[in-house]
Design an enzyme around this catalytic site. Structure first.
Site, PDB file in Angstrom:
ATOM      1  N   GLY A   1       0.836  -1.198   0.000  1.00 42.18           N
ATOM      2  CA  GLY A   1       0.000   0.000   0.000  1.00 42.18           C
ATOM      3  C   GLY A   1       0.867   1.243   0.000  1.00 42.18           C
ATOM      4  O   GLY A   1       2.014   1.205   0.459  1.00 42.18           O
TER       5      GLY A   1
ATOM      6  N   GLN B   1       2.990   9.925   1.289  1.00 46.35           N
ATOM      7  CA  GLN B   1       4.326   9.334   1.386  1.00 46.35           C
ATOM      8  C   GLN B   1       5.235   9.750   0.235  1.00 46.35           C
ATOM      9  O   GLN B   1       6.459   9.603   0.329  1.00 46.35           O
ATOM     10  CB  GLN B   1       4.228   7.806   1.434  1.00 46.35           C
ATOM     11  CG  GLN B   1       3.584   7.286   2.707  1.00 46.35           C
ATOM     12  CD  GLN B   1       3.430   5.788   2.651  1.00 46.35           C
ATOM     13  OE1 GLN B   1       2.447   5.277   2.137  1.00 46.35           O
ATOM     14  NE2 GLN B   1       4.421   5.065   3.156  1.00 46.35           N
TER      15      GLN B   1
ATOM     16  N   CYS C   1       5.993  -0.194   7.181  1.00 45.93           N
ATOM     17  CA  CYS C   1       5.621   0.945   6.340  1.00 45.93           C
ATOM     18  C   CYS C   1       6.812   1.319   5.482  1.00 45.93           C
ATOM     19  O   CYS C   1       7.948   1.337   5.972  1.00 45.93           O
ATOM     20  CB  CYS C   1       5.230   2.116   7.244  1.00 45.93           C
ATOM     21  SG  CYS C   1       4.800   3.603   6.347  1.00 45.93           S
ATOM     22  N   LEU C   2       6.564   1.640   4.218  1.00 45.20           N
ATOM     23  CA  LEU C   2       7.661   2.020   3.327  1.00 45.20           C
ATOM     24  C   LEU C   2       8.351   3.296   3.799  1.00 45.20           C
ATOM     25  O   LEU C   2       9.503   3.539   3.451  1.00 45.20           O
ATOM     26  CB  LEU C   2       7.143   2.197   1.893  1.00 45.20           C
ATOM     27  CG  LEU C   2       6.630   0.905   1.229  1.00 45.20           C
ATOM     28  CD1 LEU C   2       6.059   1.209  -0.144  1.00 45.20           C
ATOM     29  CD2 LEU C   2       7.728  -0.147   1.140  1.00 45.20           C
TER      30      LEU C   2
ATOM     31  N   HIS D   1      -4.344   1.747   7.686  1.00 47.80           N
ATOM     32  CA  HIS D   1      -2.956   2.232   7.713  1.00 47.80           C
ATOM     33  C   HIS D   1      -2.772   3.360   6.689  1.00 47.80           C
ATOM     34  O   HIS D   1      -2.201   4.409   6.997  1.00 47.80           O
ATOM     35  CB  HIS D   1      -2.029   1.043   7.413  1.00 47.80           C
ATOM     36  CG  HIS D   1      -0.573   1.383   7.328  1.00 47.80           C
ATOM     37  ND1 HIS D   1       0.375   0.847   8.177  1.00 47.80           N
ATOM     38  CD2 HIS D   1       0.119   2.191   6.475  1.00 47.80           C
ATOM     39  CE1 HIS D   1       1.570   1.330   7.860  1.00 47.80           C
ATOM     40  NE2 HIS D   1       1.443   2.143   6.824  1.00 47.80           N
ATOM     41  N   GLU D   2      -3.264   3.151   5.462  1.00 45.58           N
ATOM     42  CA  GLU D   2      -3.067   4.154   4.402  1.00 45.58           C
ATOM     43  C   GLU D   2      -3.906   5.403   4.658  1.00 45.58           C
ATOM     44  O   GLU D   2      -3.445   6.518   4.394  1.00 45.58           O
ATOM     45  CB  GLU D   2      -3.385   3.562   3.024  1.00 45.58           C
ATOM     46  CG  GLU D   2      -2.552   2.350   2.619  1.00 45.58           C
ATOM     47  CD  GLU D   2      -1.058   2.524   2.793  1.00 45.58           C
ATOM     48  OE1 GLU D   2      -0.562   3.670   2.705  1.00 45.58           O
ATOM     49  OE2 GLU D   2      -0.372   1.517   3.038  1.00 45.58           O
TER      50      GLU D   2
ATOM     51  N   HIS E   1      -2.195   7.752   6.900  1.00 49.45           N
ATOM     52  CA  HIS E   1      -1.201   8.608   6.228  1.00 49.45           C
ATOM     53  C   HIS E   1      -1.854   9.888   5.705  1.00 49.45           C
ATOM     54  O   HIS E   1      -1.266  10.971   5.807  1.00 49.45           O
ATOM     55  CB  HIS E   1      -0.566   7.878   5.036  1.00 49.45           C
ATOM     56  CG  HIS E   1       0.542   6.941   5.405  1.00 49.45           C
ATOM     57  ND1 HIS E   1       1.674   7.345   6.061  1.00 49.45           N
ATOM     58  CD2 HIS E   1       0.706   5.607   5.192  1.00 49.45           C
ATOM     59  CE1 HIS E   1       2.487   6.298   6.234  1.00 49.45           C
ATOM     60  NE2 HIS E   1       1.917   5.232   5.714  1.00 49.45           N
TER      61      HIS E   1
HETATM   62 NI    NI Z   1       2.716   3.280   5.624  1.00 48.63          NI
END
Ligand code: NI
Length: 167
Positions: free
Chosen positions: A46, A51, A91-92, A133-134, A137
Site C-alpha cells: 500500500g 508518502q 511501512c515504506l 494504515h493508508e 497517512h
Molecule cells: Ni505506511
C-alpha cells in the site's frame, strides 16, 4: 511512469493533512500510475500520496500474491469500523521497523474510483488493516504514532543511525 521518492519517518511532511481531489484529471491518473509503480518496486502492499509528498487524498493498495489486483481509493472515508485485530505492521516510510498495532477487524470505505464514480467496499482482515494504515497517512499519521513514546524514541534513533550508515 516514474518511480517517486518516498518520504521517511520522522520527516515532518508525513504529518501534512491531505486535501480532497476535486478533479480526476490526467495529473491524478499519472500520480496513481506512478504511485502503483513505486509501491510494486519497493515492494509494498500500500502507498498513500502523502508518502510521496503529494498531499491529496489518493491511496493505492494491492494485497494479492500475484500483484495483479491494484485498488485505487480517491477521497476515501471510513465508516462502520467494527471488531478488533492486532497484527504486525510495517511501512515504506519506516524501513526495517515492524510492530503490533490494533485496528478494526472490519471497515466500510466509501471512495471515488479513477472514473470519478462513487464506490463502497466492505473489507476485513489484512485489507481492512491496509486501508486503515493508508488512510492514517492521509491524516498525517504513521503507524508508529500508535506505539508508546518509548518505542517511538527508539525507532527514531534506529532510523537516524541507518541514515548515517547509508548516507
Ligand atoms: Ni505506511
Amino acid at each position: 511512469m516514474s518511480l517517486l521518492p518516498i518520504l521517511r519517518f520522522p520527516d515532518v511532511r508525513l504529518k501534512k493533512i491531505a486535501a480532497p481531489v476535486i478533479n480526476i484529471d490526467d495529473g491524478i491518473r499519472k500520480l496513481v500510475a506512478d504511485m502503483a509503480e513505486t509501491m510494486y518496486e519497493a515492494p509494498g502492499i500500500g502507498l498513500a500520496a502523502t508518502q510521496v509528498d503529494v498531499h491529496k487524498q489518493v491511496v493505492v493498495i494491492d494485497i494479492s500474491e500475484e500483484k495483479n489486483d491494484l485498488r485505487v481509493f480517491i477521497n476515501p472515508r471510513l465508516e462502520n469500523c467494527t471488531g478488533a485485530q492486532t497484527g504486525e505492521e510495517g511501512c515504506l516510510s519506516v524501513p526495517g521497523i515492524y510492530d503490533k498495532v490494533e485496528r478494526a477487524e472490519r471497515v466500510t470505505v466509501h471512495y471515488l474510483d479513477l472514473d470519478g464514480k462513487t464506490q463502497r467496499l466492505d473489507a476485513e482482515g489484512l485489507l481492512a488493516v491496509c486501508i486503515q494504515h493508508e488512510l492514517d497517512h492521509l491524516n498525517g499519521k504513521v503507524f508508529v504514532d500508535h506505539l508508546s513514546q518509548l518505542k517511538q524514541t527508539r525507532i527514531k534513533s534506529k532510523l537516524a543511525k541507518q541514515a548515517r550508515v547509508t548516507a
